[in-house]
Design a protein around this motif. Structure first.
Motif, PDB file in Angstrom:
ATOM      1  N   VAL A  81       0.841  -1.206   0.000  1.00  0.00           N
ATOM      2  CA  VAL A  81       0.000   0.000   0.000  1.00  0.00           C
ATOM      3  C   VAL A  81       0.869   1.246   0.000  1.00  0.00           C
ATOM      4  O   VAL A  81       0.619   2.201  -0.743  1.00  0.00           O
ATOM      5  CB  VAL A  81      -0.955  -0.011   1.212  1.00  0.00           C
ATOM      6  CG1 VAL A  81      -1.592   1.358   1.413  1.00  0.00           C
ATOM      7  CG2 VAL A  81      -2.042  -1.068   1.015  1.00  0.00           C
ATOM      8  N   TRP A  82       1.897   1.250   0.846  1.00  0.00           N
ATOM      9  CA  TRP A  82       2.818   2.395   0.893  1.00  0.00           C
ATOM     10  C   TRP A  82       3.504   2.593  -0.463  1.00  0.00           C
ATOM     11  O   TRP A  82       3.589   3.709  -0.972  1.00  0.00           O
ATOM     12  CB  TRP A  82       3.865   2.149   1.977  1.00  0.00           C
ATOM     13  CG  TRP A  82       4.807   3.296   2.213  1.00  0.00           C
ATOM     14  CD1 TRP A  82       4.628   4.353   3.042  1.00  0.00           C
ATOM     15  CD2 TRP A  82       6.103   3.477   1.606  1.00  0.00           C
ATOM     16  NE1 TRP A  82       5.721   5.193   3.000  1.00  0.00           N
ATOM     17  CE2 TRP A  82       6.643   4.669   2.119  1.00  0.00           C
ATOM     18  CE3 TRP A  82       6.852   2.750   0.687  1.00  0.00           C
ATOM     19  CZ2 TRP A  82       7.889   5.167   1.750  1.00  0.00           C
ATOM     20  CZ3 TRP A  82       8.114   3.241   0.301  1.00  0.00           C
ATOM     21  CH2 TRP A  82       8.614   4.423   0.836  1.00  0.00           C
ATOM     22  N   GLY A  83       3.975   1.496  -1.046  1.00  0.00           N
ATOM     23  CA  GLY A  83       4.683   1.594  -2.308  1.00  0.00           C
ATOM     24  C   GLY A  83       3.790   1.998  -3.476  1.00  0.00           C
ATOM     25  O   GLY A  83       4.173   2.837  -4.297  1.00  0.00           O
ATOM     26  N   LEU A  84       2.603   1.420  -3.538  1.00  0.00           N
ATOM     27  CA  LEU A  84       1.684   1.791  -4.616  1.00  0.00           C
ATOM     28  C   LEU A  84       1.241   3.242  -4.483  1.00  0.00           C
ATOM     29  O   LEU A  84       1.051   3.945  -5.481  1.00  0.00           O
ATOM     30  CB  LEU A  84       0.470   0.854  -4.606  1.00  0.00           C
ATOM     31  CG  LEU A  84       0.757  -0.592  -5.017  1.00  0.00           C
ATOM     32  CD1 LEU A  84      -0.474  -1.461  -4.820  1.00  0.00           C
ATOM     33  CD2 LEU A  84       1.219  -0.654  -6.476  1.00  0.00           C
ATOM     34  N   GLY A  85       1.079   3.688  -3.236  1.00  0.00           N
ATOM     35  CA  GLY A  85       0.802   5.106  -3.018  1.00  0.00           C
ATOM     36  C   GLY A  85       1.942   5.958  -3.537  1.00  0.00           C
ATOM     37  O   GLY A  85       1.719   7.013  -4.145  1.00  0.00           O
ATOM     38  N   GLY A  86       3.192   5.489  -3.335  1.00  0.00           N
ATOM     39  CA  GLY A  86       4.349   6.228  -3.840  1.00  0.00           C
ATOM     40  C   GLY A  86       4.374   6.321  -5.351  1.00  0.00           C
ATOM     41  O   GLY A  86       4.694   7.370  -5.920  1.00  0.00           O
ATOM     42  N   VAL A  87       4.035   5.224  -6.024  1.00  0.00           N
ATOM     43  CA  VAL A  87       3.985   5.238  -7.491  1.00  0.00           C
ATOM     44  C   VAL A  87       2.930   6.231  -7.976  1.00  0.00           C
ATOM     45  O   VAL A  87       3.184   7.058  -8.863  1.00  0.00           O
ATOM     46  CB  VAL A  87       3.688   3.834  -8.035  1.00  0.00           C
ATOM     47  CG1 VAL A  87       3.477   3.879  -9.549  1.00  0.00           C
ATOM     48  CG2 VAL A  87       4.824   2.880  -7.696  1.00  0.00           C
TER      49      VAL A  87
END
Length: 414
Positions: free
Chosen positions: A260-266
């Motif tokens: 979730v954190w990473g997809l939010g970053g993308v």
């Protein structure tokens, strides 16, 4: 022949080449994102392969990050203004070669050396790549170009790392580095063909480039990046112990939250591009910092209600944490690009991120050592983000905003 038609065709061809070049630079950034974070996941395999302790194997990450954060600004500063294209291609080639060599070595010391060389190549490539994308893009598209590159790096971290680790588990740890090298090579070949000549800034000696450190505007931007990294990347290190605490649900599988954190970053890296071209950089940075602070403060409260609700502030935190560097790098290029050291400013900004991440990790470790409640981690990170926002306010109040001379000339002509 129609001269006007020829000129229009030339401009269209140049625009297509510039767009292709930006996408190719972003592909290389994707490989960079993989290389920056995949080593941590390979440590158990490398430990077994070379029969070293975990603490020793973990120094591969240290070698890469230190070389990236400290070595790359030095090499960028030594790069002549008229050789930016050459420097970008050499840095990417060095990065590819270092990853190939890392996959082929049979002793740990050699692997450590090649990871450090890969770190230097990665740092120089990203700094010169961001500056090159800004130079070949129209001024009104510069923010989108930088966002595309940062989005590529975020995607490499979020999507590339899990894929490379799956390959490593099946075919050996070297396969992850072979994948990184392959993507970097594809980017390099494309850039050799598609990357146009990069307009050279004024040629200045190395000693004069040190004047960059005396630019109050640049120092303020770098300090904001440092504090934001302490808050965002530092807190990322301790997401596991926070969510594993009994009062926050006792989460045993942290992977969905990291995704979730990473997809939010993308998402944040790509979506911030149009905003950079519409909202003044300092104001956009301030709004991002405020959002980062709120998301970090809200994290323990949301997790205390239910761990699933914690995914909302985690997603927002990831989005704004990654998005921040798009307006920051854009501001640095606007402030120093016309002086010939915009790429050096970007390299120093990347160094600030790595240093901030290290400081945040050290501070979080101290908090855990004191056996403080888990919420102190998130609240402390939020407080650091508030300090960064307050520093950013000083830029807004005092009008400490760098002016892009290219944009200024176009406005005056209009």
């Amino acid at each position: 022949m129609n001269p006007q038609l020829d000129a229009d065709l030339d401009r269209q061809q140049g625009s297509r080449s510039a767009t292709a070049a930006v996408y190719l630079i972003a592909t290389g950034a994707f490989a960079l994102g993989m290389a920056s974070y995949v080593t941590a996941g390979l440590i158990p395999m490398i430990q077994q392969a070379f029969d070293v302790q975990v603490a020793v194997a973990a120094q591969l990450v240290t070698a890469f990050t230190l070389a990236y954060g400290i070595g790359s600004p030095v090499f960028v500063a030594m790069l002549p203004a008229q050789r930016q294209r050459f420097g970008l291609l050499v840095a990417l080639a060095l990065f590819v070669i270092a990853n190939v060599a890392s996959a082929l070595v049979d002793d740990f010391v050699s692997l450590m050396i090649w990871r450090a060389i890969a770190g230097v190549g990665a740092g120089v490539y990203l700094a010169t790549g961001i500056a090159a994308s800004a130079a070949v893009s129209a001024p009104e598209l510069r923010g989108k170009a930088i966002a595309l590159i940062m989005g590529g790096m975020a995607s490499g971290t979020v999507l590339g790392v899990p894929v490379s680790l799956l390959l490593a588990e099946r075919f050996g740890w070297q396969m992850a580095l072979w994948l990184v090298a392959f993507l970097g090579f594809i980017s390099w070949v494309g850039l050799v063909v598609k990357l146009p000549a990069i307009p050279a800034g004024p040629a200045i000696p190395f000693s004069r480039k040190l004047a960059l450190l005396g630019d109050h505007k640049v120092l303020t931007i770098l300090m904001v990046s440092l504090l934001a990294a302490v808050a965002s990347l530092g807190m990322y290190t301790f997401m596991v112990p926070l969510m594993a605490a009994a009062e926050y649900g006792g989460v045993t599988n942290i992977t969905p939250y990291l995704w979730v954190w990473g997809l939010g970053g993308v998402a944040g890296s790509f979506l911030v591009g149009p905003l950079v071209d519409r909202i003044k950089g300092p104001m956009l940075t301030f709004l991002i910092l405020v959002t980062l602070s709120v998301s970090l403060f809200a994290l323990p409260a949301a997790a205390a209600i239910t761990p699933w609700l914690a995914k909302v502030p985690i997603a927002v935190w990831g989005a704004v944490g990654w998005a921040l560097q798009v307006p920051q790098n854009n501001e640095l290029i606007a402030a120093r690009g016309h002086k010939g050291d915009g790429n050096l400013a970007v390299a120093l900004n990347e160094s600030a991120l790595y240093l901030g991440s290290a400081l945040g990790a050290a501070a979080g470790g101290f908090i855990l050592l004191l056996q403080m409640p888990g919420w102190v981690l998130a609240v402390s990170a939020g407080a650091v983000s508030v300090i960064a926002a307050l520093l950013q306010i000083s830029r807004l109040i005092h009008g400490n905003v760098p002016v892009d001379p290219i944009v200024s000339r176009e406005k005056n002509c209009a």
